[in-house]
Write an enzyme that holds these catalytic residues in place. Structure first.
Site, PDB file in Angstrom:
ATOM      1  N   ASP A  41      -0.911  -0.731   6.527  1.00 36.10           N
ATOM      2  CA  ASP A  41      -0.861  -0.177   7.887  1.00 36.10           C
ATOM      3  C   ASP A  41      -1.731  -0.942   8.865  1.00 36.10           C
ATOM      4  O   ASP A  41      -1.751  -0.633  10.051  1.00 36.10           O
ATOM      5  CB  ASP A  41      -1.235   1.308   7.886  1.00 36.10           C
ATOM      6  CG  ASP A  41      -2.658   1.560   7.391  1.00 36.10           C
ATOM      7  OD1 ASP A  41      -3.438   0.590   7.294  1.00 36.10           O
ATOM      8  OD2 ASP A  41      -2.987   2.725   7.114  1.00 36.10           O
ATOM      9  N   ASP A  71      -6.302  -1.465   5.573  1.00 31.12           N
ATOM     10  CA  ASP A  71      -5.954  -2.559   4.666  1.00 31.12           C
ATOM     11  C   ASP A  71      -6.213  -3.944   5.256  1.00 31.12           C
ATOM     12  O   ASP A  71      -5.708  -4.934   4.733  1.00 31.12           O
ATOM     13  CB  ASP A  71      -4.467  -2.441   4.277  1.00 31.12           C
ATOM     14  CG  ASP A  71      -4.176  -1.149   3.546  1.00 31.12           C
ATOM     15  OD1 ASP A  71      -4.897  -0.834   2.593  1.00 31.12           O
ATOM     16  OD2 ASP A  71      -3.236  -0.445   3.948  1.00 31.12           O
ATOM     17  N   ASP A  76       0.879  -1.163   0.000  1.00 29.22           N
ATOM     18  CA  ASP A  76       0.000   0.000   0.000  1.00 29.22           C
ATOM     19  C   ASP A  76       0.924   1.222   0.000  1.00 29.22           C
ATOM     20  O   ASP A  76       1.996   1.170   0.598  1.00 29.22           O
ATOM     21  CB  ASP A  76      -0.878  -0.026   1.249  1.00 29.22           C
ATOM     22  CG  ASP A  76      -1.707   1.233   1.372  1.00 29.22           C
ATOM     23  OD1 ASP A  76      -2.437   1.543   0.426  1.00 29.22           O
ATOM     24  OD2 ASP A  76      -1.597   1.906   2.409  1.00 29.22           O
TER      25      ASP A  76
END
Length: 623
Positions: A517, A521, A324
């Site tokens: 994180d 997610d 991400d």
């Protein structure tokens, strides 16, 4: 050494002294004068019972519980058989060296557990609560949310909370593996398990003990051993069938040749006893789990929590890693870089954008309000309508304001001027008229580029980045970090779909990891083969959703855990091949009468010790 190990060492020394004395008497001919077999039997039985009484007891107890086939049973039957064919010295030797090997194994296991034990030491024993002006030590479980606790210099922080008074340096090494302390002052969040430095702190508790960082980490560590790797499960199943097979084979070896060939019962029983000693599966049963435990321990020293050996095994097979962007590769600290007004001034554009984003907690909204820098009168703002994947529609001073991406402008028929700046672009339109664009960008984390390079050096084939950001911003970050593949402008659900596509493209045993994180997610972390979360010094969602947690958000440590995992798996495979190879060779020699009991002892204890020493290499962290 612990008390139990010291007691075993004493027994070994006593038995060894008695046994050595008997061997000296035997070789000097003093025992040859004893013609009564029962006297010889009793003489050798003394050191045998000194060193082996617990093995016989365990074997008998397990048999009574229906658990017949284990290493205790093999040792008991083998040594009883040796006594039966009057090989008294060999019977004592087998039991003595077996216990030496067991002591060594116990010490090695204790050594390998030390890293995990250090992690378990983060558990606080008490919390200081101020009652009527005096400090009282209470159990952390009894402290309620909102209570004020006092943490003296050198004390371990018992509960998560916010500093309300004082300033100090916090030692986070137990959680993150980092030796550099972190500064804590009024308003800062601190987490349990760390050690307070030189200053006294007053902290307002924000979580109960059972929900605190330290409690979640301890639960994770305690449960790690229950999640076994495929190779561990294989060894467990292998030992379950292997021991009965070799026991039956030993019985057949003792009975069938004399019946078929005639005579020679003593020789074949001796061979069967040798066969049993050789076949003891200790080398595999101990060294394989020990190797994985060492790998998990080495990871914890670096502040990397691995939830089980199955995940360590998966990391070793990882070839694709998906990131991400925001908060993982970038700092998540958005700042307005460029203001491009059209038909109005910069001040007016910023003011409208700040009002429109007034109620939002998104980092981009915060960066716009920060850039405006003035107080915002939210009485001017009506109820905002969020448009998924586009932006928002909000009345400001009674006029409709649109704030969002290009889709929002197109879908509402706004004639806008595209902005080619890197970063996130927020377009603004009021009453159907385009006002301009604001370019906001996020800075790349320190060390992120080196982290990507390190991952490729340890064998990761492909690095992929997923982001909801616009294509230009994503490509700018990807170019700087040398990311192989980029997918931008994704909604949260799109990230799961994209990970599933990448999973389908994997070949054979290759695994895919996702790094995020651990908050936004969580679905993707769960869907990937390995979920790696940025722990943020105690993110609850990170610890719960991920398989591997980096306690200090350092993506550079991913390469370290890959190296540890691959080294661990290599060591485990070496132990399996070595142990099975040596045992198969000596078993064959023993069946044909070419191996004696001393070679059998080496095939059991010697192989176990060598395999354990090899497993302990997994604890060593390569710089």
């Amino acid at each position: 050494m612990n008390k139990k190990q010291k007691k075993m060492l004493t027994r070994i020394i006593i038995a060894f002294v008695l046994f050595a004395g008997l061997l000296i008497c035997e070789h000097t001919g003093l025992l040859n004068s004893i013609e009564d077999t029962w006297i010889l039997f009793v003489v050798y039985l003394i050191p045998y019972l000194v060193i082996g009484y617990d093995i016989i007891f365990k074997a008998a107890r397990n048999i009574s519980h229906g658990q017949v086939f284990d290493e205790n049973f093999l040792m008991m039957i083998a040594t009883f058989g040796a006594f039966g064919v009057r090989e008294y010295s060999e019977a004592v030797a087998v039991m003595l060296f077996y216990q030496v090997g067991e002591l060594f194994q116990s010490y090695a296991v204790g050594k390998s557990r030390q890293s995990i034990a250090d992690m378990m030491d983060i558990c606080p024993e008490y919390a200081n609560v101020e009652v009527d002006g005096e400090l009282t030590q209470v159990d952390p479980d009894d402290v309620e949310i909102g209570s004020i606790i006092v943490i003296k210099p050198g004390e371990r922080i018992p509960l998560d909370g916010v500093v309300v008074e004082g300033e100090s340096l916090i030692d986070t090494a137990a959680l993150t593996g980092e030796s550099v302390p972190r500064k804590a002052s009024i308003g800062d969040d601190i987490v349990s398990g760390c050690v307070n430095g030189s200053g006294t702190l007053k902290v307002q508790v924000s979580k109960e003990f059972e929900d605190s960082t330290v409690a979640k980490i301890l639960e994770l560590v305690e449960n790690a051993s229950s999640k076994k790797a495929k190779v561990e499960n294989f060894i467990t199943k292998f030992a379950k069938y292997y021991t009965p097979v070799v026991t039956i084979s030993a019985v057949a070896l003792a009975i069938l040749p004399p019946l078929i060939l005639g005579g020679g019962w003593g020789e074949w029983i001796r061979r069967a006893c040798i066969f049993l000693v050789i076949s003891c599966p200790c080398a595999l049963v101990i060294s394989v789990p020990l190797g994985f435990f060492g790998g998990i321990g080495a990871s914890s020293k670096l502040g990397i929590l691995v939830k089980g050996s199955n995940y360590l095994e998966a990391v070793a097979e990882m070839t694709t890693i998906v990131f991400d962007k925001t908060g993982t590769l970038t700092k998540g600290e958005f700042k307005v870089q460029t203001i491009l007004p059209e038909g109005c001034g910069e001040e007016e554009l910023l003011e409208m954008a700040a009002l429109g984003e007034g109620y939002s907690n998104h980092p981009i909204a915060g960066s716009i309000r920060e850039a405006y820098g003035k107080s915002i009168d939210m009485n001017r703002v009506g109820r905002a309508e969020e448009i998924a994947g586009e932006g928002l529609r909000v009345p400001v001073d009674g006029a409709e304001l649109l704030l969002g991406n290009e889709k929002l402008m197109k879908n509402n028929g706004i004639a806008y001027t595209p902005c080619e700046s890197a970063g996130t672009i927020v377009y603004a339109a009021r009453e159907g008229k385009f006002m301009g664009a604001i370019a906001i960008s996020d800075s790349i984390k320190d060390g992120a580029k080196e982290a990507i390079q390190s991952m490729k050096q340890v064998g990761v084939k492909k690095c992929v980045m997923l982001t909801g950001d616009r294509q230009q911003a994503a490509l700018a970050v990807a170019r700087e970090l040398s990311i192989d593949e980029v997918h931008a402008q994704l909604l949260p659900g799109d990230k799961v779909s994209k990970v599933e596509e990448l999973l389908k493209a994997q070949e054979g045993k290759e695994k895919l990891a996702f790094v995020g994180d651990g908050i936004n997610d969580a679905p993707v972390l769960t869907r990937a083969d390995i979920g790696i979360a940025m722990g943020s010094m105690g993110s609850d969602a990170a610890i719960e959703a991920a398989d591997v947690v980096l306690m200090d958000d350092d993506v550079g440590k991913i390469a370290s855990v890959v190296k540890i995992a691959r080294k661990t798996l290599r060591i485990v495979k070496q132990n399996i091949v070595f142990a099975l190879g040596i045992k198969a060779l000596v078993l064959l020699l023993g069946a044909f009468g070419l191996a004696n009991m001393w070679e059998a002892v080496f095939a059991d204890v010697g192989v176990s010790v060598i395999a354990i020493l090899n497993s302990m290499r997994a604890l060593k962290i390569e710089k």
